[in-house]
Write a protein that holds these residues in place. Sequence first.
Motif, PDB file in Angstrom:
ATOM      1  N   PRO A  16       0.816  -1.222   0.000  1.00 15.28           N
ATOM      2  CA  PRO A  16       0.000   0.000   0.000  1.00 15.28           C
ATOM      3  C   PRO A  16       0.852   1.276   0.000  1.00 15.28           C
ATOM      4  O   PRO A  16       0.412   2.305  -0.527  1.00 15.28           O
ATOM      5  N   TRP A  17       2.058   1.200   0.575  1.00 18.21           N
ATOM      6  CA  TRP A  17       2.901   2.393   0.595  1.00 18.21           C
ATOM      7  C   TRP A  17       3.340   2.826  -0.801  1.00 18.21           C
ATOM      8  O   TRP A  17       3.677   3.975  -1.026  1.00 18.21           O
ATOM      9  N   LYS A  18       3.312   1.898  -1.748  1.00 21.28           N
ATOM     10  CA  LYS A  18       3.626   2.266  -3.130  1.00 21.28           C
ATOM     11  C   LYS A  18       2.365   2.723  -3.847  1.00 21.28           C
ATOM     12  O   LYS A  18       2.348   3.710  -4.567  1.00 21.28           O
ATOM     13  N   LYS A  19       1.294   1.915  -3.627  1.00 25.63           N
ATOM     14  CA  LYS A  19       0.056   2.178  -4.368  1.00 25.63           C
ATOM     15  C   LYS A  19      -0.555   3.525  -4.016  1.00 25.63           C
ATOM     16  O   LYS A  19      -1.213   4.165  -4.835  1.00 25.63           O
ATOM     17  N   ILE A  20      -0.282   4.007  -2.781  1.00 20.83           N
ATOM     18  CA  ILE A  20      -0.872   5.272  -2.351  1.00 20.83           C
ATOM     19  C   ILE A  20      -0.365   6.429  -3.215  1.00 20.83           C
ATOM     20  O   ILE A  20      -1.010   7.446  -3.380  1.00 20.83           O
ATOM     21  N   LYS A  21       0.815   6.208  -3.819  1.00 22.84           N
ATOM     22  CA  LYS A  21       1.385   7.267  -4.648  1.00 22.84           C
ATOM     23  C   LYS A  21       0.751   7.290  -6.035  1.00 22.84           C
ATOM     24  O   LYS A  21       0.938   8.229  -6.802  1.00 22.84           O
ATOM     25  N   GLY A  22       0.010   6.227  -6.361  1.00 21.84           N
ATOM     26  CA  GLY A  22      -0.628   6.171  -7.668  1.00 21.84           C
ATOM     27  C   GLY A  22      -1.920   6.972  -7.691  1.00 21.84           C
ATOM     28  O   GLY A  22      -2.203   7.771  -6.795  1.00 21.84           O
ATOM     29  N   VAL A  23      -2.701   6.740  -8.739  1.00 21.28           N
ATOM     30  CA  VAL A  23      -3.985   7.441  -8.854  1.00 21.28           C
ATOM     31  C   VAL A  23      -5.095   6.421  -9.079  1.00 21.28           C
ATOM     32  O   VAL A  23      -4.838   5.255  -9.376  1.00 21.28           O
ATOM     33  N   GLY A  24      -6.349   6.878  -8.954  1.00 17.75           N
ATOM     34  CA  GLY A  24      -7.510   6.055  -9.293  1.00 17.75           C
ATOM     35  C   GLY A  24      -7.530   4.734  -8.559  1.00 17.75           C
ATOM     36  O   GLY A  24      -7.456   4.700  -7.332  1.00 17.75           O
ATOM     37  N   THR A  25      -7.597   3.627  -9.339  1.00 13.47           N
ATOM     38  CA  THR A  25      -7.741   2.308  -8.723  1.00 13.47           C
ATOM     39  C   THR A  25      -6.547   1.950  -7.855  1.00 13.47           C
ATOM     40  O   THR A  25      -6.703   1.270  -6.845  1.00 13.47           O
ATOM     41  N   GLU A  26      -5.343   2.391  -8.240  1.00 15.01           N
ATOM     42  CA  GLU A  26      -4.146   2.129  -7.443  1.00 15.01           C
ATOM     43  C   GLU A  26      -4.348   2.650  -6.030  1.00 15.01           C
ATOM     44  O   GLU A  26      -4.152   1.961  -5.046  1.00 15.01           O
ATOM     45  N   ARG A  27      -4.760   3.903  -5.961  1.00 15.52           N
ATOM     46  CA  ARG A  27      -4.961   4.572  -4.688  1.00 15.52           C
ATOM     47  C   ARG A  27      -6.071   3.896  -3.896  1.00 15.52           C
ATOM     48  O   ARG A  27      -5.975   3.688  -2.690  1.00 15.52           O
ATOM     49  N   GLN A  28      -7.102   3.551  -4.634  1.00 14.99           N
ATOM     50  CA  GLN A  28      -8.230   2.891  -3.980  1.00 14.99           C
ATOM     51  C   GLN A  28      -7.805   1.538  -3.385  1.00 14.99           C
ATOM     52  O   GLN A  28      -8.218   1.170  -2.303  1.00 14.99           O
ATOM     53  N   ARG A  29      -6.906   0.884  -4.113  1.00  8.54           N
ATOM     54  CA  ARG A  29      -6.393  -0.416  -3.656  1.00  8.54           C
ATOM     55  C   ARG A  29      -5.643  -0.230  -2.331  1.00  8.54           C
ATOM     56  O   ARG A  29      -5.799  -1.004  -1.391  1.00  8.54           O
ATOM     57  N   ALA A  30      -4.820   0.816  -2.268  1.00  7.43           N
ATOM     58  CA  ALA A  30      -4.088   1.113  -1.022  1.00  7.43           C
ATOM     59  C   ALA A  30      -5.082   1.304   0.115  1.00  7.43           C
ATOM     60  O   ALA A  30      -4.864   0.857   1.247  1.00  7.43           O
ATOM     61  N   GLY A  31      -6.203   1.975  -0.208  1.00  5.40           N
ATOM     62  CA  GLY A  31      -7.227   2.221   0.806  1.00  5.40           C
ATOM     63  C   GLY A  31      -7.848   0.926   1.293  1.00  5.40           C
ATOM     64  O   GLY A  31      -8.004   0.701   2.503  1.00  5.40           O
ATOM     65  N   THR A  32      -8.186   0.046   0.354  1.00  2.00           N
ATOM     66  CA  THR A  32      -8.811  -1.219   0.739  1.00  2.00           C
ATOM     67  C   THR A  32      -7.884  -2.055   1.617  1.00  2.00           C
ATOM     68  O   THR A  32      -8.282  -2.553   2.663  1.00  2.00           O
ATOM     69  N   VAL A  33      -6.624  -2.159   1.182  1.00  2.00           N
ATOM     70  CA  VAL A  33      -5.671  -2.973   1.948  1.00  2.00           C
ATOM     71  C   VAL A  33      -5.505  -2.402   3.352  1.00  2.00           C
ATOM     72  O   VAL A  33      -5.487  -3.145   4.351  1.00  2.00           O
ATOM     73  N   THR A  34      -5.425  -1.084   3.440  1.00  2.92           N
ATOM     74  CA  THR A  34      -5.287  -0.456   4.748  1.00  2.92           C
ATOM     75  C   THR A  34      -6.544  -0.687   5.593  1.00  2.92           C
ATOM     76  O   THR A  34      -6.458  -1.036   6.770  1.00  2.92           O
ATOM     77  N   GLY A  35      -7.696  -0.509   4.986  1.00  7.03           N
ATOM     78  CA  GLY A  35      -8.952  -0.671   5.720  1.00  7.03           C
ATOM     79  C   GLY A  35      -9.138  -2.085   6.241  1.00  7.03           C
ATOM     80  O   GLY A  35      -9.547  -2.298   7.390  1.00  7.03           O
ATOM     81  N   VAL A  36      -8.825  -3.072   5.399  1.00  6.98           N
ATOM     82  CA  VAL A  36      -8.940  -4.461   5.823  1.00  6.98           C
ATOM     83  C   VAL A  36      -7.943  -4.740   6.950  1.00  6.98           C
ATOM     84  O   VAL A  36      -8.283  -5.331   7.977  1.00  6.98           O
ATOM     85  N   SER A  37      -6.703  -4.252   6.759  1.00  6.96           N
ATOM     86  CA  SER A  37      -5.657  -4.535   7.746  1.00  6.96           C
ATOM     87  C   SER A  37      -6.008  -3.957   9.113  1.00  6.96           C
ATOM     88  O   SER A  37      -5.846  -4.615  10.144  1.00  6.96           O
ATOM     89  N   VAL A  38      -6.468  -2.710   9.126  1.00  2.00           N
ATOM     90  CA  VAL A  38      -6.717  -2.076  10.420  1.00  2.00           C
ATOM     91  C   VAL A  38      -7.905  -2.748  11.109  1.00  2.00           C
ATOM     92  O   VAL A  38      -7.954  -2.842  12.345  1.00  2.00           O
ATOM     93  N   ASN A  39      -8.810  -3.304  10.339  1.00  2.00           N
ATOM     94  CA  ASN A  39      -9.913  -4.052  10.955  1.00  2.00           C
ATOM     95  C   ASN A  39      -9.445  -5.397  11.508  1.00  2.00           C
ATOM     96  O   ASN A  39      -9.953  -5.866  12.521  1.00  2.00           O
ATOM     97  N   ILE A  40      -8.465  -5.988  10.824  1.00  2.00           N
ATOM     98  CA  ILE A  40      -7.890  -7.224  11.377  1.00  2.00           C
ATOM     99  C   ILE A  40      -7.195  -6.910  12.702  1.00  2.00           C
ATOM    100  O   ILE A  40      -7.275  -7.669  13.671  1.00  2.00           O
ATOM    101  N   ALA A  41      -6.528  -5.758  12.751  1.00  2.00           N
ATOM    102  CA  ALA A  41      -5.882  -5.342  13.997  1.00  2.00           C
ATOM    103  C   ALA A  41      -6.907  -5.244  15.119  1.00  2.00           C
ATOM    104  O   ALA A  41      -6.654  -5.637  16.258  1.00  2.00           O
ATOM    105  N   CYS A  42      -8.068  -4.735  14.768  1.00  2.00           N
ATOM    106  CA  CYS A  42      -9.138  -4.600  15.754  1.00  2.00           C
ATOM    107  C   CYS A  42      -9.603  -5.980  16.233  1.00  2.00           C
ATOM    108  O   CYS A  42      -9.765  -6.218  17.436  1.00  2.00           O
TER     109      CYS A  42
END
Lengths: 174, 926
Positions: free
Chosen positions: B728-754
């Motif tokens: 995600p640290w790479k994808k966040i620098k992209g645009v559109g779907t790349e960025r969205q992908r970074a968001g999904t991975v982060t969102g899923v991960s932080v929920n797993i942390a929970c």
Amino acid sequence: NMALRELSSLEKYLGLKKPNKYSTQGDKKVPVLQNNNGPPLVGLVTIACHLVKEANRPELLGDSAESRAVVQQWLEYTVTKLNSCTKEDIKTILKDLNLYLQDKVYLAGNQFTLADTFMYFGLHPIIMDLAFQEKEQFVNVTRWFDHIQHYPGVRHHLSPVVVLRNRIYTSRHH
Amino acid sequence: MKLFVSEGNPQCLKVLCALEVTGVQCDVHYVNHEERVVPFLSRPALPALLLPSGRHLFSPNAICRYIFEVNGQESSDLCNQWLEWEATHLQPALAEALHMAVLQGKGSEVSQVLQGPLNFLDQSLNNGNTPYLIGEAVSVADVVLWAALCPVLSDSSLVLGKHKSVKAWFDHVAAMHSCQSAAQKVLQGKGLQGMKSYMQRQPAPQSSQCRDTQPCNSSPAECGEEEGERVVSEEDMNAAALKWSKGLNADPLSKEKQHPILPQEGKRNILVTSALPYVNNVPHLGNIIGCVLSADVFSRYGRLRGWNLLYVCGTDEYGTATENKAREEGMTPQQICDKYHVIHSSIYKWFQIDFDFFGRTTTEKQTEIAQDIFWRLHNHGFLVEDTVEQLRCENCQRFLADRFVEGTCPHCSYPEARGDQCDKCGRLINAVELREPQCKVCRQIPVIRSSKHLFLDLPKLETQLKQWLDTSTSTGHWTANAKQITRSWLRDGLKPRCITRDLQWGTPVPHPDFKEKVFYVWFDAPIGYLSITAKYTDKWEKWWKNPQQVELYNFMAKDNVPFHSVVFPCSLLGAQDNYTLVSHLVATEYLNYEDTKFSKSRGVGVFGDMAMDTDIPSDVWRFYLLYVRPEGQDSAFSWADMAMKNNSELLNNLGNFINRAAMFVTKFFEGCVPAVELQQEDKKLLALVGWELQQYIQLMDKVKIRDALKHILNISRHGNQYIQVNEPWKKIKGVGTERQRAGTVTGVSVNIACLLSVMLLPYMPTVSQTIRDQLHAPQSCVSTMLQGTGTFVCALKAGHRIGTVTPLFQKLETDQIEALKKRFGGQQYEDEPPKEKKTAQNAATVPAPAAPAAEVAMVNGVDPEKAKRLTQAVAEQGDKVRALKAQKAEKAVVTAEVAKLLDLKKQLALAEGKSPEPAPQKGKKK
């Protein structure tokens, strides 16, 4: 790869200056020694015996024809019996070794040999798994094992196994 | 030199061949396949060679090698290589092939099984281009390989086909008369059929698929790593995604417990006890993991599951050991109990043991309930009277409990045997059997006197007990050791057990004929569970006389099993008052300490109060003790291992994942959880995580605490891998779907942390809370995730703002651990020999043998009252210092409070009549 770690530990034990280059071959990851002076050597025991000769420590392979045969026999035992055994086999192996070691300090009798090193490597995961009571049951194996793991320079890549275990609990109700 | 062989045994062909080829002389004895020639092997092994020295060789290859060496032909490296290959590669395949051909009539499949090794042999022969395996002359390698292959290759039905070089070599060797002659002796010209009777006696070979299975080592996480990737079906993925989209429980469990907790209609009512720690000593790690900590984890888990659960425990205070300790410390037994009860409480508090009530056995309630049970047993005729011979010290004017007598062991003549057991030979002793007995207090010689005692008539209760046990052990979660120990007790037959003692410190026996006697601790102590509950609530009988509604879990170490599975149930069954008997008996094995002699008197080992002073957080202690929980087998505490597990599992795996997940939210999304658009890959992860969660719940329900922990660590391993792959640290620098992908991975991960924070709660309550605090996680996630078979929902929705993220764990450095190891390990040496000879100074660190316990002189200045006050003060000051450290207070402040603490400890030592010990050196300061 366990075999490679065992060889590296052996190199350290033998005090070989230049570490050798190894690779592995096949599904079983058999170690291969790249030998500058000839074709590569294949097989854990084969390479180990070769290293011992390199290091000019022939006594580690036994000091008589009889001892050499005994050493080879136990080396073969470690690569054939210990590597693919069921729970039931483990019981038999420990029982047999326990009886064998009853009147011996080392596998080949009174002298430390390569067989002790590799039997120690091979038994390590098994002994790690033994319960306190089982260790008591196989007392000769345990005694021998503890002796070998404290033999200077042998242990290297393996964790020490608690052998002289003392109960933390003392039962009060008896 | 004698060689033992049997007919039709292909292994014997090798050695006979070697003899024929070399011409070495040797007596050959033909014996049955079953003959046990080698004395130390439990299975028959032929061939066997009896060497001139009397030693035996049982490996055919080693025998051949020896025969060749006797003949002056030492084997070369290449020769060794062939012999090793034969033993490790060819033999397993041959065993399988022969099994098929000889016993199963599947000769046609033999070439398939042998194809690998034959290909290899063919290629090597082809490359070497020599008539023999090694050069121009026959060697031991040729003999061994030829003899091994002879039975199969001689059979005309098995065609060698394309292995032309093998065929040429085989025929070349076979042309030697010596080989033919050996083959004739073994196979008798009958070919494969000649081997039938031998083969029938061999264990079936493992098929090539399941060979190479290494015994799995005990550590749970390591086993986890070996498991292959789980296959996740489309269905699993969709189910996981559906669960994920469900909301949190609207109605969170009430956060605060409402005391008193009482059984409720329609709920799962669970009563948890942990074996009562004996008061006269500071509990050590073994006590902690064996009883209170294990029960605590289960209780916390049970509350998360929504069960109505009560966890009680307390100090067991009566008995000889306390009287003894009181003598030693120059206090009354009551003062000893008061002093140590406080110590126990503070240690368990530090370990975050969440008792609903922590009581003690020296109470009015105890007397009341114990005497009631006594009268009930008496009235129902379950008590019998008998006379017992006992040692009495006329000088001290009392009967001597086992611990107060010492003498010569009647079995091994060890001069310092105790009254109950000999420390040398370990045998149990009846005190009156001791030779030259001595009173440990005054050293006078005691006399044998008889004294009348009451016995619980266990044989009379046996049938009833067995009936109950049958049901309880088959429906409840009894650990294997608990069942087995109980069975062996019953198998040996029950005998009446004495329940009275000639002591003062105990619950008085109410019967007028037994005045001045007290109950034996084994009878009295388990009643403590009832009386402690009675101290907690007047309605204690709702728990203890309510087997219809209540499930009782007993936690203990295995040495306590018989008292909880046989003896105490018999007391309760005989008392006939509808008591709640144990439904689930959970016993641990033993935890051992490094390989050092564990000894309080020599300061070796870790005790509860010392753990607090190591600067290692309570949660990390809990984690490691639970990670090595002796579940199913003994385990050992090791400092090095603790550091390793902290650094690898907590820091690099669990902590790393949670921290990264939360940091991505902070750094890339301004602290707000990004929107999640689940792809196949994410759903797969959700399914994997859901599966681990399900395993965790199944194991925890069965009180497999250590095994369940493995699945928590698996989840963070999955998570780390997921982040690593998706970058995600790479994808966040992209645009559109790349960025969205970074968001999904982060969102899923932080929920797993929970989710992880919830699963961790029973194990590491502080860390668990810290994670939720950092994530600002809603409290309701705690009650949602562990329902049913596990419900991993998206608890942190898009837009949810998280808090400040900080690292959860700290590295344990090698020097820190080494220092601790030294501090608690006494005069331990590592396996390298000491560098210098032991000097006088070194020798001085070897502790003097422990002073005999009987040395009870009153020391000047002993002041029990003051000691009691100071003990309390030390405990409070200790809490204060720890609180300051936890808050990371200023160093000067901490140092000042530590100085106060040390001073208090010094005063306490003086008040107890000990010489104040120097403050232990902290490892960090060099």
